[in-house]
Write a protein that holds these residues in place. Structure first.
Motif, PDB file in Angstrom:
ATOM      1  N   THR A  48      33.085  43.071  50.518  1.00 52.09           N
ATOM      2  CA  THR A  48      32.952  41.991  51.499  1.00 52.09           C
ATOM      3  C   THR A  48      33.483  40.705  50.869  1.00 52.09           C
ATOM      4  N   ASP A  49      33.695  39.697  51.687  1.00 56.26           N
ATOM      5  CA  ASP A  49      34.110  38.398  51.160  1.00 56.26           C
ATOM      6  C   ASP A  49      33.104  37.885  50.135  1.00 56.26           C
ATOM      7  N   ALA A  50      31.833  38.174  50.351  1.00 53.46           N
ATOM      8  CA  ALA A  50      30.787  37.704  49.440  1.00 53.46           C
ATOM      9  C   ALA A  50      30.911  38.343  48.047  1.00 53.46           C
ATOM     10  N   ASP A  51      31.534  39.509  47.950  1.00 55.63           N
ATOM     11  CA  ASP A  51      31.707  40.171  46.656  1.00 55.63           C
ATOM     12  C   ASP A  51      32.740  39.472  45.779  1.00 55.63           C
ATOM     13  N   TRP A  52      33.614  38.676  46.397  1.00 56.74           N
ATOM     14  CA  TRP A  52      34.702  38.081  45.632  1.00 56.74           C
ATOM     15  C   TRP A  52      34.192  37.245  44.451  1.00 56.74           C
ATOM     16  N   GLU A  53      33.064  36.604  44.619  1.00 57.76           N
ATOM     17  CA  GLU A  53      32.491  35.788  43.539  1.00 57.76           C
ATOM     18  C   GLU A  53      32.272  36.611  42.267  1.00 57.76           C
ATOM     19  N   GLN A  54      31.949  37.903  42.418  1.00 58.55           N
ATOM     20  CA  GLN A  54      31.761  38.769  41.254  1.00 58.55           C
ATOM     21  C   GLN A  54      33.049  39.479  40.849  1.00 58.55           C
ATOM     22  N   ILE A  55      33.949  39.731  41.792  1.00 57.08           N
ATOM     23  CA  ILE A  55      35.210  40.406  41.470  1.00 57.08           C
ATOM     24  C   ILE A  55      36.154  39.466  40.731  1.00 57.08           C
ATOM     25  N   HIS A  56      36.241  38.221  41.188  1.00 60.99           N
ATOM     26  CA  HIS A  56      37.260  37.308  40.660  1.00 60.99           C
ATOM     27  C   HIS A  56      37.218  37.141  39.140  1.00 60.99           C
ATOM     28  N   PRO A  57      36.052  37.007  38.484  1.00 57.89           N
ATOM     29  CA  PRO A  57      36.077  36.837  37.022  1.00 57.89           C
ATOM     30  C   PRO A  57      36.751  38.003  36.293  1.00 57.89           C
ATOM     31  N   PHE A  58      36.461  39.253  36.682  1.00 57.34           N
ATOM     32  CA  PHE A  58      37.119  40.349  35.956  1.00 57.34           C
ATOM     33  C   PHE A  58      38.551  40.556  36.438  1.00 57.34           C
ATOM     34  N   PHE A  59      38.860  40.187  37.676  1.00 57.36           N
ATOM     35  CA  PHE A  59      40.247  40.192  38.136  1.00 57.36           C
ATOM     36  C   PHE A  59      41.055  39.227  37.264  1.00 57.36           C
ATOM     37  N   ALA A  60      40.575  37.991  37.143  1.00 60.81           N
ATOM     38  CA  ALA A  60      41.289  36.967  36.369  1.00 60.81           C
ATOM     39  C   ALA A  60      41.397  37.369  34.893  1.00 60.81           C
ATOM     40  N   GLU A  61      40.342  37.919  34.324  1.00 60.61           N
ATOM     41  CA  GLU A  61      40.370  38.332  32.919  1.00 60.61           C
ATOM     42  C   GLU A  61      41.362  39.469  32.697  1.00 60.61           C
ATOM     43  N   THR A  62      41.383  40.422  33.621  1.00 56.18           N
ATOM     44  CA  THR A  62      42.300  41.553  33.505  1.00 56.18           C
ATOM     45  C   THR A  62      43.750  41.086  33.589  1.00 56.18           C
ATOM     46  N   VAL A  63      44.038  40.229  34.549  1.00 53.98           N
ATOM     47  CA  VAL A  63      45.406  39.712  34.696  1.00 53.98           C
ATOM     48  C   VAL A  63      45.796  38.888  33.467  1.00 53.98           C
ATOM     49  N   ALA A  64      44.901  38.022  32.999  1.00 54.95           N
ATOM     50  CA  ALA A  64      45.197  37.161  31.850  1.00 54.95           C
ATOM     51  C   ALA A  64      45.427  37.961  30.571  1.00 54.95           C
ATOM     52  N   ALA A  65      44.824  39.131  30.454  1.00 57.37           N
ATOM     53  CA  ALA A  65      45.022  39.963  29.260  1.00 57.37           C
ATOM     54  C   ALA A  65      46.477  40.380  29.107  1.00 57.37           C
ATOM     55  N   GLY A  66      47.206  40.482  30.222  1.00 59.42           N
ATOM     56  CA  GLY A  66      48.632  40.799  30.151  1.00 59.42           C
ATOM     57  C   GLY A  66      48.949  42.208  29.703  1.00 59.42           C
ATOM     58  N   GLU A  67      48.019  43.143  29.948  1.00 61.12           N
ATOM     59  CA  GLU A  67      48.211  44.513  29.472  1.00 61.12           C
ATOM     60  C   GLU A  67      48.350  45.550  30.574  1.00 61.12           C
TER      61      GLU A  67
END
Length: 163
Positions: free
Chosen positions: A7-26
Motif C-alpha cells: 500500500t502507499d502507507a508501506d512506502w515509508e518502510q520500503i524507501h529506506p532499503f530501496f535507497a540503500e540498495t540503489v546507493a550500494a551500486g551492486e
C-alpha cells in the motif's frame, strides 16, 4: 512472515532499503539521486502488475518487497518480469525465496506463460543461485553491461523460467 499487496502507507518502510540498495551500486541501475516520490513511482507497480511486501507478522515490519507484471506490452505481455529488494536487516531469513515463490504463483494465476529477468547482475551470486533453485536458467550474459561500484564493468544475466 506474510506476503500481501503493498500500500502507499508501506512506502515509508520500503524507501529506506530501496535507497540503500540503489546507493550500494551492486544490483540495480536506478539513478542514485531519486527523490522518494520518484522512487515510489518506479517501485509501486500499477495494474496489471502488482507490488507486494513481506512483513513480519508480529511487528508488521516490512522485510522486503517485490514488483511484478508484464515484461513488455501488447504482444509481449504473456511473459512476466519481476524485481526484488530485501531489507539488509532481513537478509538470510528466506525473504527473497518467499517473495520469489509468491511471484511465480501469482504469475501462473495471472496466466503468464513464462518469466524473464532482464538484468540480474552476474556478481549477485546469492540472487543467481536463488533464481536457479526456483527453476530459472541463464539464457545469456550481456558482457560489461552493469557498472558495479566495487567490481567495475560486469555482466548482466538474462534469466528465464517457463510456467
Amino acid at each position: 512472515m506474510r506476503i500481501r499487496p503493498a500500500t502507499d502507507a508501506d512506502w515509508e518502510q520500503i524507501h529506506p532499503f530501496f535507497a540503500e540498495t540503489v546507493a550500494a551500486g551492486e544490483t540495480y541501475a536506478y539513478p542514485e539521486d531519486l527523490s522518494s516520490e520518484q522512487a515510489k513511482a518506479l517501485w509501486l507497480e500499477p495494474p496489471p502488475g502488482q507490488t507486494v511486501v513481506a512483513v513480519d507478522e508480529t511487528t508488521e515490519t516490512v522485510l522486503g518487497s517485490a514488483k511484478m507484471g508484464p515484461n513488455r506490452p501488447a504482444r509481449g505481455s504473456h511473459v512476466a518480469t519481476a524485481s526484488f529488494m530485501v531489507s539488509p536487516a532481513a537478509r538470510g531469513r528466506g525473504v527473497g525465496r518467499a517473495l520469489g515463490e509468491y511471484m511465480i504463483g501469482w504469475c501462473r494465476e495471472q496466466g503468464y506463460r513464462a518469466i524473464q529477468f532482464n538484468a540480474v547482475v552476474e556478481t549477485n551470486t546469492t540472487a543467481v543461485r536463488l533464481w536457479q533453485s526456483l527453476g530459472f536458467e541463464i539464457l545469456a550474459t550481456v558482457p560489461e553491461a552493469f557498472d558495479h561500484r566495487r567490481d567495475g564493468l560486469v555482466g548482466l544475466h538474462i534469466m528465464y523460467r517457463r510456467l
